[in-house]
Design a protein around this motif. Structure first.
Motif, mmCIF file in Angstrom:
data_model
loop_
_atom_site.group_PDB
_atom_site.id
_atom_site.type_symbol
_atom_site.label_atom_id
_atom_site.label_comp_id
_atom_site.label_asym_id
_atom_site.label_seq_id
_atom_site.Cartn_x
_atom_site.Cartn_y
_atom_site.Cartn_z
ATOM 1 N N THR A 28 0.833 -1.202 0.000
ATOM 2 C CA THR A 28 0.000 0.000 0.000
ATOM 3 C C THR A 28 0.869 1.254 0.000
ATOM 4 O O THR A 28 0.611 2.209 -0.740
ATOM 5 N N ASP A 29 1.928 1.233 0.799
ATOM 6 C CA ASP A 29 2.818 2.389 0.908
ATOM 7 C C ASP A 29 3.548 2.686 -0.404
ATOM 8 O O ASP A 29 3.944 3.832 -0.640
ATOM 9 N N ASP A 32 1.665 5.438 -2.080
ATOM 10 C CA ASP A 32 1.329 6.614 -1.286
ATOM 11 C C ASP A 32 1.813 7.884 -2.004
ATOM 12 O O ASP A 32 2.759 7.847 -2.794
ATOM 13 N N ARG A 38 7.165 6.104 0.126
ATOM 14 C CA ARG A 38 7.397 5.155 -0.972
ATOM 15 C C ARG A 38 8.834 4.639 -0.943
ATOM 16 O O ARG A 38 9.086 3.440 -1.089
#
Length: 158
Positions: A28-29, A32, A38
């Motif tokens: 998910t990051d 971002d 990231r």
């Protein structure tokens, strides 16, 4: 004995589940809006040395942020991403950002692609002192005489 085995299996299962949850957060990051987040997610993925993560990291060689791109290159080297060789060659030879070129060349070298070492040697003569230092640092682990001499001279001047 059965209880000890069952407990060990429960702990192993719990560790697998925790790892999967952590990887889901990192995935998910990677998307971002914050480039620092990231970059840190890409770095963490590289540290796993899990080749299954290559497909998640590879697109970040094209990230809009150069620090993320450089970290993606480094992480691909750590992940043993031979399928990323073409993309790493492209970044090492064509990136407008020296840090990305150095990181990609270092990843190629880490993946035992001879062009990586050759590119790093070329970068020892870059006009930017920072680029020369980064290339020398990566080459000194290979005991490259020119890189060792450059780093020794820097240390002696300090």
């Amino acid at each position: 004995m059965r209880v000890a085995t069952a407990n060990a299996m429960d702990r192993s299962l719990e560790q697998i589940q925790l790892r999967q949850q952590a990887l889901a957060v990192l995935q998910t990051d990677l998307h971002d809006g914050d480039p620092v987040l990231r970059r840190k997610a890409v770095a963490a993925m590289g540290q796993t040395r899990d080749g299954a993560l290559v497909d998640a990291v590879l697109p970040l060689l094209q990230d809009q942020n150069a620090q993320v791109q450089a970290q993606a290159a480094e992480s691909l080297g750590q992940l043993g991403a031979n399928k990323a060789l073409a993309a790493l060659h492209q970044a090492a030879e064509n990136s407008a950002v020296a840090a990305v070129r150095v990181a990609a060349a270092g990843a190629l070298d880490q993946l035992a692609d001879e062009s990586g070492r050759s590119l790093l040697r070329q970068l020892l003569h870059d006009k930017s002192p920072d680029t020369r230092l980064r290339a020398a640092y990566l080459l000194c682990t290979r005991e490259e005489p020119e890189a060792l001499a450059m780093l020794t001279a820097l240390v002696e001047r300090s």
